[in-house]
Scaffold this motif. Structure first.
Motif, PDB file in Angstrom:
ATOM      1  N   ASP A  78       1.000  -1.091   0.535  1.00  0.00           N
ATOM      2  CA  ASP A  78      -0.488   0.170   0.177  1.00  0.00           C
ATOM      3  C   ASP A  78       0.646   1.307   0.033  1.00  0.00           C
ATOM      4  O   ASP A  78       1.243   1.087   1.075  1.00  0.00           O
ATOM      5  CB  ASP A  78      -0.810   0.087   1.395  1.00  0.00           C
ATOM      6  N   VAL A  79       0.900   1.622  -1.031  1.00  0.00           N
ATOM      7  CA  VAL A  79       1.713   2.417  -0.784  1.00  0.00           C
ATOM      8  C   VAL A  79       1.850   4.119  -0.528  1.00  0.00           C
ATOM      9  O   VAL A  79       2.656   4.481   0.006  1.00  0.00           O
ATOM     10  CB  VAL A  79       2.098   3.369  -2.659  1.00  0.00           C
ATOM     11  N   GLN A  80       0.413   4.441  -0.574  1.00  0.00           N
ATOM     12  CA  GLN A  80       0.054   5.546   0.302  1.00  0.00           C
ATOM     13  C   GLN A  80       0.198   5.336   2.172  1.00  0.00           C
ATOM     14  O   GLN A  80       0.693   6.310   2.852  1.00  0.00           O
ATOM     15  CB  GLN A  80      -1.634   5.323   0.713  1.00  0.00           C
ATOM     16  N   LYS A  81       0.554   4.473   2.522  1.00  0.00           N
ATOM     17  CA  LYS A  81       0.732   3.717   3.896  1.00  0.00           C
ATOM     18  C   LYS A  81       2.054   4.000   3.877  1.00  0.00           C
ATOM     19  O   LYS A  81       3.042   4.153   5.423  1.00  0.00           O
ATOM     20  CB  LYS A  81       0.837   2.668   4.649  1.00  0.00           C
ATOM     21  N   SER A  82       3.277   3.842   3.079  1.00  0.00           N
ATOM     22  CA  SER A  82       4.977   4.356   2.796  1.00  0.00           C
ATOM     23  C   SER A  82       5.218   5.264   3.057  1.00  0.00           C
ATOM     24  O   SER A  82       4.438   6.377   2.904  1.00  0.00           O
ATOM     25  CB  SER A  82       4.962   4.375   1.400  1.00  0.00           C
ATOM     26  N   SER A  83       6.055   5.878   3.899  1.00  0.00           N
ATOM     27  CA  SER A  83       6.521   6.958   4.742  1.00  0.00           C
ATOM     28  C   SER A  83       8.212   7.008   3.672  1.00  0.00           C
ATOM     29  O   SER A  83       8.113   8.778   3.635  1.00  0.00           O
ATOM     30  CB  SER A  83       7.671   6.533   5.981  1.00  0.00           C
ATOM     31  N   ASP A  84       7.725   6.507   2.403  1.00  0.00           N
ATOM     32  CA  ASP A  84       8.546   6.800   2.340  1.00  0.00           C
ATOM     33  C   ASP A  84       8.606   7.752   0.715  1.00  0.00           C
ATOM     34  O   ASP A  84       9.065   8.251  -0.713  1.00  0.00           O
ATOM     35  CB  ASP A  84       9.461   5.329   1.220  1.00  0.00           C
ATOM     36  N   TYR A  85       7.523   7.756   0.753  1.00  0.00           N
ATOM     37  CA  TYR A  85       6.448   8.362  -0.745  1.00  0.00           C
ATOM     38  C   TYR A  85       5.964   9.792  -0.339  1.00  0.00           C
ATOM     39  O   TYR A  85       4.998   9.856   0.303  1.00  0.00           O
ATOM     40  CB  TYR A  85       5.439   7.610  -1.640  1.00  0.00           C
ATOM     41  N   ALA A  86       6.637  10.255  -1.395  1.00  0.00           N
ATOM     42  CA  ALA A  86       5.428  11.968  -0.941  1.00  0.00           C
ATOM     43  C   ALA A  86       4.399  11.846  -1.674  1.00  0.00           C
ATOM     44  O   ALA A  86       3.677  11.548  -1.757  1.00  0.00           O
ATOM     45  CB  ALA A  86       6.778  13.015  -2.018  1.00  0.00           C
ATOM     46  N   ARG A  87       3.925  13.443  -1.587  1.00  0.00           N
ATOM     47  CA  ARG A  87       2.980  13.690  -1.718  1.00  0.00           C
ATOM     48  C   ARG A  87       2.529  14.961  -2.469  1.00  0.00           C
ATOM     49  O   ARG A  87       3.843  15.601  -2.640  1.00  0.00           O
ATOM     50  CB  ARG A  87       2.237  14.159  -0.386  1.00  0.00           C
ATOM     51  N   ILE A  88       2.115  15.775  -3.247  1.00  0.00           N
ATOM     52  CA  ILE A  88       1.200  16.529  -4.247  1.00  0.00           C
ATOM     53  C   ILE A  88       1.418  17.498  -3.230  1.00  0.00           C
ATOM     54  O   ILE A  88       0.516  17.873  -2.331  1.00  0.00           O
ATOM     55  CB  ILE A  88      -0.096  16.547  -5.422  1.00  0.00           C
ATOM     56  N   ILE A  89       1.898  18.913  -3.978  1.00  0.00           N
ATOM     57  CA  ILE A  89       2.235  20.745  -3.292  1.00  0.00           C
ATOM     58  C   ILE A  89       0.791  20.560  -2.864  1.00  0.00           C
ATOM     59  O   ILE A  89       0.825  21.153  -1.710  1.00  0.00           O
ATOM     60  CB  ILE A  89       3.225  20.796  -3.947  1.00  0.00           C
ATOM     61  N   ASN A  90      -0.017  20.822  -3.773  1.00  0.00           N
ATOM     62  CA  ASN A  90      -1.663  21.426  -3.063  1.00  0.00           C
ATOM     63  C   ASN A  90      -2.479  20.962  -3.780  1.00  0.00           C
ATOM     64  O   ASN A  90      -2.573  20.485  -4.808  1.00  0.00           O
ATOM     65  CB  ASN A  90      -1.446  23.139  -3.536  1.00  0.00           C
ATOM     66  N   GLN A  91      -3.490  20.935  -3.363  1.00  0.00           N
ATOM     67  CA  GLN A  91      -5.060  20.190  -3.912  1.00  0.00           C
ATOM     68  C   GLN A  91      -5.320  20.976  -5.214  1.00  0.00           C
ATOM     69  O   GLN A  91      -5.843  20.246  -6.049  1.00  0.00           O
ATOM     70  CB  GLN A  91      -6.129  20.753  -3.130  1.00  0.00           C
ATOM     71  N   ARG A  92      -4.711  22.763  -5.923  1.00  0.00           N
ATOM     72  CA  ARG A  92      -4.582  23.104  -7.415  1.00  0.00           C
ATOM     73  C   ARG A  92      -4.289  22.071  -8.258  1.00  0.00           C
ATOM     74  O   ARG A  92      -4.399  21.328  -9.568  1.00  0.00           O
ATOM     75  CB  ARG A  92      -3.861  24.265  -7.034  1.00  0.00           C
ATOM     76  N   HIS A  93      -2.733  21.372  -7.742  1.00  0.00           N
ATOM     77  CA  HIS A  93      -2.170  20.649  -8.351  1.00  0.00           C
ATOM     78  C   HIS A  93      -2.623  19.239  -8.616  1.00  0.00           C
ATOM     79  O   HIS A  93      -1.593  19.073  -9.282  1.00  0.00           O
ATOM     80  CB  HIS A  93      -0.807  20.960  -8.180  1.00  0.00           C
ATOM     81  N   PHE A  94      -2.494  19.193  -7.430  1.00  0.00           N
ATOM     82  CA  PHE A  94      -3.943  17.535  -7.032  1.00  0.00           C
ATOM     83  C   PHE A  94      -4.890  17.339  -8.190  1.00  0.00           C
ATOM     84  O   PHE A  94      -5.042  16.018  -8.961  1.00  0.00           O
ATOM     85  CB  PHE A  94      -4.255  17.450  -5.737  1.00  0.00           C
ATOM     86  N   ASP A  95      -5.564  18.900  -8.531  1.00  0.00           N
ATOM     87  CA  ASP A  95      -6.743  18.544  -9.452  1.00  0.00           C
ATOM     88  C   ASP A  95      -6.322  18.189 -10.799  1.00  0.00           C
ATOM     89  O   ASP A  95      -6.709  18.475 -11.942  1.00  0.00           O
ATOM     90  CB  ASP A  95      -7.858  19.653  -9.345  1.00  0.00           C
ATOM     91  N   ARG A  96      -5.340  19.119 -11.162  1.00  0.00           N
ATOM     92  CA  ARG A  96      -4.510  19.282 -12.120  1.00  0.00           C
ATOM     93  C   ARG A  96      -4.465  17.761 -12.701  1.00  0.00           C
ATOM     94  O   ARG A  96      -4.479  16.899 -14.157  1.00  0.00           O
ATOM     95  CB  ARG A  96      -3.860  20.052 -12.807  1.00  0.00           C
ATOM     96  N   LEU A  97      -3.274  17.181 -12.221  1.00  0.00           N
ATOM     97  CA  LEU A  97      -3.214  15.503 -12.190  1.00  0.00           C
ATOM     98  C   LEU A  97      -3.991  14.544 -12.368  1.00  0.00           C
ATOM     99  O   LEU A  97      -4.400  13.798 -13.675  1.00  0.00           O
ATOM    100  CB  LEU A  97      -2.333  14.960 -11.116  1.00  0.00           C
ATOM    101  N   THR A  98      -5.098  14.562 -11.889  1.00  0.00           N
ATOM    102  CA  THR A  98      -6.738  13.953 -11.751  1.00  0.00           C
ATOM    103  C   THR A  98      -7.805  13.801 -12.905  1.00  0.00           C
ATOM    104  O   THR A  98      -7.770  13.270 -13.848  1.00  0.00           O
ATOM    105  CB  THR A  98      -7.276  13.553 -10.168  1.00  0.00           C
ATOM    106  N   ASN A  99      -7.023  15.385 -13.267  1.00  0.00           N
ATOM    107  CA  ASN A  99      -8.234  16.004 -14.630  1.00  0.00           C
ATOM    108  C   ASN A  99      -7.745  14.836 -15.999  1.00  0.00           C
ATOM    109  O   ASN A  99      -8.686  15.380 -17.152  1.00  0.00           O
ATOM    110  CB  ASN A  99      -8.052  17.102 -14.542  1.00  0.00           C
ATOM    111  N   LEU A 100      -6.425  15.513 -15.919  1.00  0.00           N
ATOM    112  CA  LEU A 100      -5.300  14.833 -16.576  1.00  0.00           C
ATOM    113  C   LEU A 100      -5.695  13.020 -17.056  1.00  0.00           C
ATOM    114  O   LEU A 100      -5.710  12.779 -18.018  1.00  0.00           O
ATOM    115  CB  LEU A 100      -3.686  14.570 -17.190  1.00  0.00           C
TER     116      LEU A 100
END
Length: 415
Positions: free
Chosen positions: A279-301
């Motif tokens: 489960d990648v989301q539970k990994s302490s080694d995986y970063a996050r998207i900087i903010n919700q605007r950029h998150f929405d841009r990526l999910t829209n793609l």
């Protein structure tokens, strides 16, 4: 200490005065300031890592590799090589100048404005600052306001280590940047998007100010049929997952044959699980998207792609999480192929041959990086002493090492 907006008006003239008084020209002064910059990073490593974790969920290894160690190394390289870099460069003379000794003298340009980016909020302002200090310039740095913990920490530490007569840190957003760009600087260094790069360049044109623009672009990975699939899969996933794909030189898409695409799809899940667990989301080694605007841009793609999401695709807006995601059979005119993705989404475009891959790349803007995979190459790594920069839409100018912000003046000395 967070710099107030009203302070912006005072700094450019103060720093110009310091430069005119030759405060930053002596090599011993430059070396001392480089030592202090090294100490800023070295003595506050844990605090910096903590700020990067709060802003981008970067683990300590990523923070050391992508931010802290790069700055330390560039400080040491500049200190050790400054005498050589600043010495006159004598050139051969023609018959008409046999009685002359001709050389190129390296002089600092003046006061530099350095505007950083949010994806590497420490290194993308401090590495250019290393070059400015080494060259004998005064400088203002403006970190990105989006990773607010990193920006606040940097501006708090800055006056404790650097001479405030020569170097200032301004913590602010677009209002502060707009104000800064009204002043005449001797050089402007910007890392970020092409859209903002055009704004920076337009403002610089009013004063004929030279610029260094590090912008990015769609960096392709070309995969030959004879590659080592296991090694290639590891390197692609590592570089595309590093900082959750928010790296200007991350592979943006893959060009390969159908055969290689199918082989990669067998390897990618193994690599992802080995690196981040089931489960990648539970990994302490995986970063996050900087903010919700950029998150929405990526999910829209992802919503608009005509390709097939075959690996990953899990998203969590509240947690700013996007799985390492592989999209196959992506058309060349797909939405994913228009602009730089800047996230953990890797499209695969199937081609019949290397020649077809090259032709497709040549039809697009010049990328900041290109990765023709063999059995002994890697991705996203940079050598501190090699100049790094883009062309056209991916940037103007270069930095790292001896070329940062240095004006060369030809001098003829009669003998």
């Amino acid at each position: 200490m967070t710099t107030k907006y009203t302070d912006v008006n005072e700094f450019p003239q103060e720093l110009r005065n310091s430069f005119k008084q030759n405060l930053t020209k002596p090599l011993n002064y430059r070396k001392k300031q480089l030592e202090q910059l090294y100490n800023l990073i070295d003595e506050n490593e844990d605090e910096i890592c903590d700020a990067l974790y709060k802003d981008l969920h970067k683990n300590k290894i990523e923070s050391l590799l992508g931010e802290i160690d790069m700055i330390r190394q560039e400080c040491l390289d500049s200190i050790n090589q400054l005498d050589e870099w600043t010495s006159p460069e004598y050139v051969k003379v023609s018959l008409a100048h046999k009685l002359n000794r001709c050389h190129i003298r390296k002089d600092p340009v003046g006061t530099v404005l350095i505007i950083g980016a949010w994806n590497y909020p420490i290194t993308l302002v401090l590495c250019p600052l290393v070059g400015a200090i080494a060259a004998g310039c005064t400088a203002i740095i403006k970190p990105s306001e989006l990773p607010m913990n990193s920006a606040t920490l940097l501006c708090k530490l800055f006056p404790k280590y650097l001479d405030q007569r020569s170097y200032r840190c301004i913590n602010g957003g677009s209002k502060e940047m707009t104000e800064l760009l009204t002043y005449k600087f001797n050089h402007i260094f910007f890392t970020g998007s092409g859209v903002v790069g055009k704004i920076i360049m337009s403002a610089a044109c009013k004063h004929l100010t030279p610029v260094t623009l590090e912008l990015g672009g769609k960096s392709p990975a070309i995969l030959d049929d004879n590659i080592n699939i296991t090694v290639t899969a590891k390197r692609l996933i590592w570089s595309k997952s590093f900082n959750a794909g928010q790296t200007c030189v991350a592979p943006d898409y893959v060009l390969c044959t159908k055969k290689i695409q199918e082989a990669l799809l067998l390897e990618f899940p193994k690599v992802i699980e080995n690196q981040f667990g089931k489960d990648v989301q539970k990994s302490s080694d995986y970063a996050r998207i900087i903010n919700q605007r950029h998150f929405d841009r990526l999910t829209n793609l992802l919503d608009q792609t005509k390709g097939n999401v075959v690996i990953g695709g899990k998203t969590d807006r509240d947690n700013l999480f996007i799985d390492p995601t592989i999209v196959t059979n992506v058309p060349k005119d797909d939405k994913l192929m228009e602009d730089e993705i800047f996230g953990p989404i890797l499209p695969i475009v199937v081609v019949e041959s290397i020649d077809e891959a090259i032709e497709y790349i040549n039809e697009k803007d010049t990328p900041l990086s290109l990765y023709p995979f063999s059995n002994n190459n890697d991705t996203i790594k940079q050598m501190p002493n090699l100049p790094f920069g883009g062309t056209g839409a991916s940037g103007i100018g270069a930095y790292h090492g001896r070329e940062d912000h240095v004006t060369r003046i030809a001098t003829i000395i009669s003998t």
